[in-house]
Design an enzyme around this catalytic site. Structure first.
Site, PDB file in Angstrom:
ATOM      1  N   GLU A  49      34.982  40.936  29.702  1.00  0.00           N
ATOM      2  CA  GLU A  49      36.222  41.181  31.026  1.00  0.00           C
ATOM      3  C   GLU A  49      36.467  39.850  30.887  1.00  0.00           C
ATOM      4  O   GLU A  49      37.212  39.366  31.295  1.00  0.00           O
ATOM      5  CB  GLU A  49      36.224  42.087  32.305  1.00  0.00           C
ATOM      6  CG  GLU A  49      37.105  41.839  33.180  1.00  0.00           C
ATOM      7  CD  GLU A  49      36.916  42.259  34.410  1.00  0.00           C
ATOM      8  OE1 GLU A  49      37.899  42.518  35.520  1.00  0.00           O
ATOM      9  OE2 GLU A  49      35.643  42.646  34.515  1.00  0.00           O
ATOM     10  N   ASP A  53      39.915  37.885  30.213  1.00  0.00           N
ATOM     11  CA  ASP A  53      40.904  37.087  31.852  1.00  0.00           C
ATOM     12  C   ASP A  53      41.488  35.673  30.317  1.00  0.00           C
ATOM     13  O   ASP A  53      42.515  35.768  30.403  1.00  0.00           O
ATOM     14  CB  ASP A  53      40.212  36.809  32.143  1.00  0.00           C
ATOM     15  CG  ASP A  53      40.993  36.299  33.183  1.00  0.00           C
ATOM     16  OD1 ASP A  53      41.854  37.039  33.567  1.00  0.00           O
ATOM     17  OD2 ASP A  53      40.464  34.850  33.787  1.00  0.00           O
ATOM     18  N   GLU A 124      40.872  44.683  29.792  1.00  0.00           N
ATOM     19  CA  GLU A 124      40.794  43.557  30.093  1.00  0.00           C
ATOM     20  C   GLU A 124      39.156  43.711  29.268  1.00  0.00           C
ATOM     21  O   GLU A 124      39.316  42.240  27.936  1.00  0.00           O
ATOM     22  CB  GLU A 124      40.932  42.209  31.084  1.00  0.00           C
ATOM     23  CG  GLU A 124      41.181  40.871  31.371  1.00  0.00           C
ATOM     24  CD  GLU A 124      41.115  40.809  32.193  1.00  0.00           C
ATOM     25  OE1 GLU A 124      42.534  39.836  32.805  1.00  0.00           O
ATOM     26  OE2 GLU A 124      40.301  41.348  33.294  1.00  0.00           O
TER      27      GLU A 124
END
Length: 237
Positions: A49, A53, A124
Site C-alpha cells: 500500500e 501510494d 492501492e
C-alpha cells in the site's frame, strides 16, 4: 499457495482487462496485497500500500500529461487529487468486488463502517503489487486509464462538484457568512495513512463537519464535502 486461492486471484487479475501476464510471483504479491493487517500475518498489504501510494500518484500524473496536456498546473493538481483520492480508489475496488477477496482478521469482519477504507487500501496495495511484479507502469495504465477517463470527464465538466472547499466558500460568502475556517491536526506520522490528518470545518464558530485524509489538503477537502452534504437541506449548493 492453495490452488483454489490461485484460481480466485487469477480470475480477479483477468477482470482488470489489462493483458497482465500471470505468474507465481505476481499471484504471491496480489495475495499479499489482499491480506489485511488484521489477519495477523507478517506478509500483509502495508508495504505494498505504501508503494502503491507513490506509484498511483506518478501514474496519474502521467495520465494527465498524456490526455490533458493543455490544462493549467493548478487544474492538473486539482484533477490529480480526484484521480488518487480514497473515494476514487474505493470505487475502483468496488467495481472489482475486491472486498470478497481480502483476507481479514476476525475482529475486522462485519465492520461495515470500514468497508470503503478497506476497498481503497486494498486497491492501492494491488497497484503496488502490480508495479513490484512487473517493474513498469504499462499494466497499471491499461487497468486504470478507463477509470481515470470517466472521472476526469466528470471533474472537468463540473469542477465545482469536486472541489469542496471552493463550493463551500462560494456558498458561505453568498450567504454573507464570511469564509469557512479549517482546523486541521496531524493524528499519525505514518505516511500513506488514510486518517493521518483530521480536519474540523466551521463557519462563524458553528461546527459543520469533521473528516480525515492522507494530507492536510485532502482532510480539508473531505471536511468541506462533508459540510456541503450536511448543509444539503439548508440552501447549500
Amino acid at each position: 499457495m492453495d490452488p483454489s486461492r490461485a484460481a480466485e486471484l487469477t480470475d480477479l487479475i483477468q477482470r482488470f482487462d489489462a493483458e497482465i501476464p500471470i505468474n507465481p510471483e505476481l499471484l504471491a504479491l496480489v495475495d499479499q496485497a489482499l491480506t489485511h493487517v488484521s489477519s495477523g500475518r507478517a506478509r500483509n498489504l502495508e508495504r505494498l500500500e505504501f508503494l502503491g501510494d507513490a506509484v498511483l500518484r506518478l501514474a496519474a500524473t502521467e495520465f494527465i500529461d498524456r490526455h490533458h496536456a493543455d490544462l493549467a498546473v493548478g487544474a492538473c493538481s486539482n484533477l490529480r487529487a480526484q484521480l488518487v483520492s480514497d473515494r476514487w480508489l474505493a470505487d475502483v475496488g468496488a467495481a472489482l468486488g475486491i472486498e470478497q477477496h481480502v483476507m481479514l482478521g476476525r475482529h475486522a469482519k462485519g465492520d461495515r463502517s470500514a468497508e470503503s477504507r478497506l476497498r481503497a487500501d486494498a486497491t492501492e496495495a494491488l497497484i503496488g503489487a502490480l508495479y513490484s511484479a512487473l517493474g513498469n507502469f504499462e499494466a497499471i495504465h491499461r487497468w486504470l486509464t478507463p477509470h481515470w477517463c470517466a472521472t476526469a470527464q466528470a471533474v472537468l465538466a463540473t469542477p465545482h462538484k469536486f472541489n469542496g472547499k471552493t463550493a463551500l466558500q462560494e456558498w458561505s460568502q453568498g450567504q454573507g457568512l464570511g469564509l469557512p475556517h479549517y482546523a486541521t491536526e496531524e493524528c499519525s506520522s505514518q505516511h500513506g495513512d488514510s486518517e493521518r490528518f483530521r480536519c474540523q470545518v466551521s463557519i462563524q464558530d458553528r461546527d459543520l463537519a469533521e473528516a480525515k485524509g492522507r494530507s492536510r489538503k485532502e482532510a480539508e477537502q473531505n471536511a468541506a464535502a462533508a459540510a456541503l452534504q450536511a448543509l444539503g437541506g439548508n440552501d447549500a449548493p
